[in-house]
Design an enzyme around this catalytic site. Sequence first.
Site, PDB file in Angstrom:
ATOM      1  N   CYS A  65      34.676  43.259  47.295  1.00  0.00           N
ATOM      2  CA  CYS A  65      34.637  43.461  45.845  1.00  0.00           C
ATOM      3  C   CYS A  65      35.923  44.069  45.300  1.00  0.00           C
ATOM      4  CB  CYS A  65      33.443  44.334  45.460  1.00  0.00           C
ATOM      5  SG  CYS A  65      33.307  45.872  46.403  1.00  0.00           S
TER       6      CYS A  65
ATOM      7  N   HIS B 127      33.991  49.145  39.660  1.00  0.00           N
ATOM      8  CA  HIS B 127      35.079  49.777  40.389  1.00  0.00           C
ATOM      9  C   HIS B 127      36.335  49.821  39.526  1.00  0.00           C
ATOM     10  CE1 HIS B 127      32.545  49.656  43.784  1.00  0.00           C
ATOM     11  NE2 HIS B 127      33.093  48.682  44.477  1.00  0.00           N
TER      12      HIS B 127
END
Length: 335
Positions: free
Chosen positions: A127, A240
């Site tokens: 990711c 994130h």
Amino acid sequence: MKQYNVAIVGTGAVGQTLLEVLAERNFPIKDLKLLATQRSAGKKVSFAGKEYTIAETTEDAFQGVDLALFAGGAASKKFAHAAVERGAVVIDNSSTFRLDPEVPLVVPEVNPEDVKWHKGIIANPNCSTIQMVVALKPLHDAAKIKRIIVSTYQAVSGAGQEAMDELVVQTKQFLNSEKIEPVVFPYQIAYNLIPQIDVFLENDYTKEEMKMVNETRKMFHDQEIAISATTVRVPIMRSHSEAINIETERKLSAAEAREILRHAPGVVVHDNPAEKIYPMPIFSSNRDEVFVGRIREDISCSNGLCLFVVADQLRKGAATNAVQIAELLIKYELI
């Protein structure tokens, strides 16, 4: 439009998000199978107005499946090849096949052509790598990146539902002055940062950090890029963030980089410091785009740029990227 028999392996956060994305993008599904461990088998899940029963993952469960989306975990290593043997194309969210030279590692905005040489399995990158390469590939194409330094600020949902639950519990315990006993993380995560994601390797980088190094080089088809990463777990639920510094062969001004990124697929430039406009997790959560801001020239390096990049790691960092790969397979008539 042709429709396809689809299996989703895994019913955790990524598996649930895969269902959301498939529905939102109106993916042409003829028949859907939901597969998981024996513990989850028998549970009911709603999708597109129908109720489905989760079945246990077995090798024969992939009979008749055209596309198998693995949501990550140990199932990939155990069942991916069995799925391919039964005629399915596998898109895998785990790290099992990412660095296998026989398996394409793909982000559609970065290296879509790589899906064309798949041999049954296509790997979805980590990711944190996905959002970084979406932001950097247009700059790499324009001025060739020589060096990347990245520090990440990664949400707890990257560690799964239990990690999210732990942050909620610990936050309540902290506010009530109760004793906190970590279970999922090695230390308290509420009101804290943990500069370790995954295990440490012999070079004192973590496995997560080396994923960013090796996966970026593979997708950029460039083993010469110097990359160093520091990955940090932070006490937020979703999305994130990454502070990225790059050095390029040709000088890129901040204005030129900003203009390049404004036209880049999958990127939203969110960059007006004078108005306090910059990427943050509250803007990117539940979105598929990669948000880029704080674009500025590095005052310590003549050909350097600094950027701040934020994206929803459950969507673009996992589920959405996997579905986009599936859409590429349809586009290129590879399934």
